[in-house]
Every structure is written in structure tokens, then in C-alpha cells.
Design an enzyme around this catalytic site. Sequence first.
Site, PDB file in Angstrom:
ATOM      1  N   ARG A 160      -5.681  -3.000   8.702  1.00  0.00           N
ATOM      2  CA  ARG A 160      -6.205  -4.360   8.546  1.00  0.00           C
ATOM      3  C   ARG A 160      -5.768  -5.255   9.698  1.00  0.00           C
ATOM      4  O   ARG A 160      -6.514  -6.065  10.191  1.00  0.00           O
ATOM      5  CB  ARG A 160      -5.717  -4.930   7.210  1.00  0.00           C
ATOM      6  CG  ARG A 160      -6.370  -6.222   6.842  1.00  0.00           C
ATOM      7  CD  ARG A 160      -6.386  -6.532   5.373  1.00  0.00           C
ATOM      8  NE  ARG A 160      -5.214  -6.117   4.639  1.00  0.00           N
ATOM      9  CZ  ARG A 160      -5.232  -5.832   3.348  1.00  0.00           C
ATOM     10  NH1 ARG A 160      -6.343  -5.904   2.680  1.00  0.00           N
ATOM     11  NH2 ARG A 160      -4.125  -5.473   2.726  1.00  0.00           N
ATOM     12  N   GLY A 199       0.834  -1.210   0.000  1.00  0.00           N
ATOM     13  CA  GLY A 199       0.000   0.000   0.000  1.00  0.00           C
ATOM     14  C   GLY A 199       0.860   1.248   0.000  1.00  0.00           C
ATOM     15  O   GLY A 199       1.887   1.299   0.680  1.00  0.00           O
ATOM     16  N   ASP A 223       2.494  -0.679  11.376  1.00  0.00           N
ATOM     17  CA  ASP A 223       2.416  -2.039  11.923  1.00  0.00           C
ATOM     18  C   ASP A 223       3.664  -2.872  11.610  1.00  0.00           C
ATOM     19  O   ASP A 223       3.598  -4.095  11.615  1.00  0.00           O
ATOM     20  CB  ASP A 223       1.162  -2.749  11.383  1.00  0.00           C
ATOM     21  CG  ASP A 223       1.187  -2.914   9.867  1.00  0.00           C
ATOM     22  OD1 ASP A 223       2.018  -2.261   9.212  1.00  0.00           O
ATOM     23  OD2 ASP A 223       0.381  -3.694   9.344  1.00  0.00           O
ATOM     24  N   ASP A 250      -0.129   2.197   8.356  1.00  0.00           N
ATOM     25  CA  ASP A 250      -0.622   1.439   9.516  1.00  0.00           C
ATOM     26  C   ASP A 250       0.315   1.434  10.728  1.00  0.00           C
ATOM     27  O   ASP A 250      -0.097   1.062  11.817  1.00  0.00           O
ATOM     28  CB  ASP A 250      -0.878  -0.026   9.116  1.00  0.00           C
ATOM     29  CG  ASP A 250      -2.059  -0.163   8.171  1.00  0.00           C
ATOM     30  OD1 ASP A 250      -2.808   0.818   8.020  1.00  0.00           O
ATOM     31  OD2 ASP A 250      -2.220  -1.242   7.576  1.00  0.00           O
ATOM     32  N   ARG A 307       1.030  -5.151  -5.588  1.00  0.00           N
ATOM     33  CA  ARG A 307       1.246  -6.380  -4.809  1.00  0.00           C
ATOM     34  C   ARG A 307       1.355  -7.490  -5.845  1.00  0.00           C
ATOM     35  O   ARG A 307       0.431  -7.704  -6.612  1.00  0.00           O
ATOM     36  CB  ARG A 307       0.082  -6.607  -3.844  1.00  0.00           C
ATOM     37  CG  ARG A 307       0.018  -5.542  -2.740  1.00  0.00           C
ATOM     38  CD  ARG A 307      -1.055  -5.835  -1.715  1.00  0.00           C
ATOM     39  NE  ARG A 307      -0.929  -4.944  -0.568  1.00  0.00           N
ATOM     40  CZ  ARG A 307      -1.775  -3.961  -0.267  1.00  0.00           C
ATOM     41  NH1 ARG A 307      -2.817  -3.727  -1.029  1.00  0.00           N
ATOM     42  NH2 ARG A 307      -1.589  -3.217   0.796  1.00  0.00           N
ATOM     43  N   THR A 366       4.337   2.592   5.511  1.00  0.00           N
ATOM     44  CA  THR A 366       2.934   2.162   5.519  1.00  0.00           C
ATOM     45  C   THR A 366       2.180   3.039   6.512  1.00  0.00           C
ATOM     46  O   THR A 366       2.714   3.369   7.577  1.00  0.00           O
ATOM     47  CB  THR A 366       2.755   0.678   5.903  1.00  0.00           C
ATOM     48  OG1 THR A 366       1.385   0.465   6.286  1.00  0.00           O
ATOM     49  CG2 THR A 366       3.618   0.247   7.066  1.00  0.00           C
ATOM     50  N   ASP A 370       5.770  -5.244   5.814  1.00  0.00           N
ATOM     51  CA  ASP A 370       6.306  -6.591   6.051  1.00  0.00           C
ATOM     52  C   ASP A 370       6.377  -7.447   4.790  1.00  0.00           C
ATOM     53  O   ASP A 370       7.349  -8.178   4.585  1.00  0.00           O
ATOM     54  CB  ASP A 370       5.453  -7.316   7.101  1.00  0.00           C
ATOM     55  CG  ASP A 370       5.782  -6.851   8.512  1.00  0.00           C
ATOM     56  OD1 ASP A 370       6.767  -6.103   8.664  1.00  0.00           O
ATOM     57  OD2 ASP A 370       5.066  -7.240   9.447  1.00  0.00           O
TER      58      ASP A 370
HETATM   59  O1  F6P Z   1      -1.362  -0.065   3.497  1.00  0.00           O
HETATM   60  C1  F6P Z   1      -2.091  -0.559   4.534  1.00  0.00           C
HETATM   61  C2  F6P Z   1      -3.550  -0.533   4.217  1.00  0.00           C
HETATM   62  O2  F6P Z   1      -3.965   0.792   3.984  1.00  0.00           O
HETATM   63  C3  F6P Z   1      -4.415  -1.186   5.258  1.00  0.00           C
HETATM   64  O3  F6P Z   1      -4.715  -0.371   6.339  1.00  0.00           O
HETATM   65  C4  F6P Z   1      -5.599  -1.594   4.468  1.00  0.00           C
HETATM   66  O4  F6P Z   1      -6.264  -2.672   5.041  1.00  0.00           O
HETATM   67  C5  F6P Z   1      -4.989  -2.007   3.167  1.00  0.00           C
HETATM   68  O5  F6P Z   1      -3.801  -1.271   3.037  1.00  0.00           O
HETATM   69  C6  F6P Z   1      -5.870  -1.799   1.984  1.00  0.00           C
HETATM   70  O6  F6P Z   1      -5.220  -2.283   0.877  1.00  0.00           O
HETATM   71  P1  F6P Z   1      -5.732  -2.076  -0.615  1.00  0.00           P
HETATM   72  O7  F6P Z   1      -5.465  -0.661  -0.971  1.00  0.00           O
HETATM   73  O8  F6P Z   1      -4.917  -3.003  -1.413  1.00  0.00           O
HETATM   74  O9  F6P Z   1      -7.182  -2.371  -0.635  1.00  0.00           O
END
Ligand code: F6P
Length: 322
Positions: free
Chosen positions: A170, A10, A128, A126, A71, A124, A102
Site C-alpha cells: 500500500r 496484516g 516497509d 511489505d 486492526r 509484514t 509501524d
Molecule cells: O500487510 C500489508 C498489506 O498486505 C498491504 O500490502 C496491503 O495494502 C494491506 O496489507 C491490505 O490490508 P487488508 O488485509 O487489511 O486489506
Amino acid sequence: MTIGLLTSGGDAPGMNAAIRSVTRSAIARGFKVIGIRRGYQGLLEGDMYELGARDVSDILHRGGTMLYTARSKEFATPDGVRKAKEVLDSAGIDSLIVIGGDGTYRGALDLSRLGVRCIGIPGTIDNDIVCTEYTIGFDTAQNTALEMLDKLKDTEMSHNRCSVVEVMGRKAGHIGVRVAAATGAIDCLTVERPYDLDEICQKIIEQKNAGKSHFELIVAEGVVSKDFTSDDIAKYIEAKTGVTSRATVLGHVQRGGSPTCYDRVMALKMGYYAVELLSNGISNRIVAVRNDKLVDFDIEEALKMQKGYDEKLHSVLRILSI
Ligand code: F6P
């Protein structure tokens, strides 16, 4: 030295500032930098170009990532990793700096086992990533969420309502607990800490009877599912307390926007540190913040660490919401 540079997973505000910092820190030391578009997927497709100092002009203040991100399912296979190594070899790239979370580091670990000198920079929203207290993008994201919460507060006050606000994260409640504290929410539902919705409803009833007219409950994304949405939580609260409740999912708006000063400066420092490590012959490390200082950890060890959660802040925000 020829350094490949990519962003993966992300996106996060401040990634561009990190790209600029890595590129110019490397050029200042006489190294070549190859920007790889769309993370590991772009690497597999050989989608890359040399970055000069001017290529990273005027991006410091922009959200997103000028290198794009993705991804990649193909890269997550042993064949994908081997192919990526071949692409790196044929482009003359001996070192790789990856900006992401990660999942991004797992990719770097796989490549490092094939002899690529890798460094990870935490990026990120998050926050996390286990080994570090801070990840690029977190400050901007929490401030964006807070700005939205302030707007919601205006309307929820006018209507004497309860706002149930879902924030990103998430697997983590770090944004959730911070904005819950900063907005004076009644509580925050996170994956890190057990909660009791009936107890929260009881608190709302008691406070309503004592004269409080409006409420916020923050919900970290990881808590909800398709069978238990933020809307379900709002309906449950309304049914139990009699307080009209509305759910708002903040979503991807939290990932965008101009990075805060804090995120830009962190990105600048981390980018410079990453190049410094490579320059000193050190690799297979993740740049991290511990006690406000930049440090670095072995990628494999870092991936095994446990992330802390600000339990104290969570407890305090609950005490203060009386
Ligand atoms: O980058 C982290 C995040 O923003 C999370 O908080 C979230 O669940 C996820 O990415 C969403 O991913 P995507 O943009 O691929 O739907």
C-alpha cells in the site's frame, strides 16, 4: 517476568515461527508467556491464554498467525491504551512483545509510556518498516508473487500479450521492484519513483517492432486508486501500443503460504533476540536487521526514520529490459 505476545496488523508468513521462537526462548529462561489473540483488540477484551512449549508445536511451517490478528480502532484512542494497560496489569503481564508493522509499534510506544516494557518484531510482507532492512514475511511474499508471475508468463507468451500485474504494498514498492527484476518486466510502477506511462508505451512499441512479443509491467498497489486501476493501465497500454493487455491483481494470496527457509530462520533469530533484550533489562526497542546483523532501535526514534528504496535495482531492471 511475564511476557504478553501478540501479532497485529496484516499477517505475514513467518509470524508463527516468531511466536514459537519467542515462546520457547522465554520458557527456556524461566519466563511465563501469555499469548494474546487478535492483537490489541483481543488485549482490550482480555482474550489471552498461557502458552506452553507444546502449544507452539507444528506451527513453524504454517502461514498466518496462530494468535490471529486485527486492526483495532478502540486501541488507537487514549482511553483504549489506558484500558489495555489495566488489562495487562490485572493479568500480571509486565512485558509485551508485539509482531507487526509501524501501526503495531505505535501501539507499543503508547503502552511503553504507561510503563509496559515493550519490544517490537518486524512482521509484514511489505518490508516497509523504516528502521530495518528486513521484515518477516517479505521473502515468502515475493516468492509467491514470482510464482504467479511465472504462470502468467506462460499464457502471455502464448497470446503475445502484455500482463499488467498488481502486487501488494500500500505504501511501498519493495515487493514490486524485486519481482519486476526477477521476472524481467519492462518496468515497475511504484510510489517511490516517478514514472511516465507514455514513455513505457513507447518502449513497448519499439521492442515490439524489434521482435519482442510479450511484456510484463508490475504495478505496486500504492500507485493505483479507484480512478486509476490496474485494469485502466492495461487498457491504456493496449490503446497506445496495440499489444493486447490483461490486468491481474495478485491480492491476498501473497500474504499466505508456508514461510520460506529464510523467513523461518529470520523469525527464529528475531524472536530469540527480542526475549534476550527483555532478559537483559532492555525494553522499548524494535528488533531490526542492518548489514545482515540483528540490532535494535528505540521505538520512537525508529518510527521517525526514512525507509530507503532500491533505486539501483529499479534502474538496472529498466536497462536490462531491452
Ligand atoms: O500487510 C500489508 C498489506 O498486505 C498491504 O500490502 C496491503 O495494502 C494491506 O496489507 C491490505 O490490508 P487488508 O488485509 O487489511 O486489506
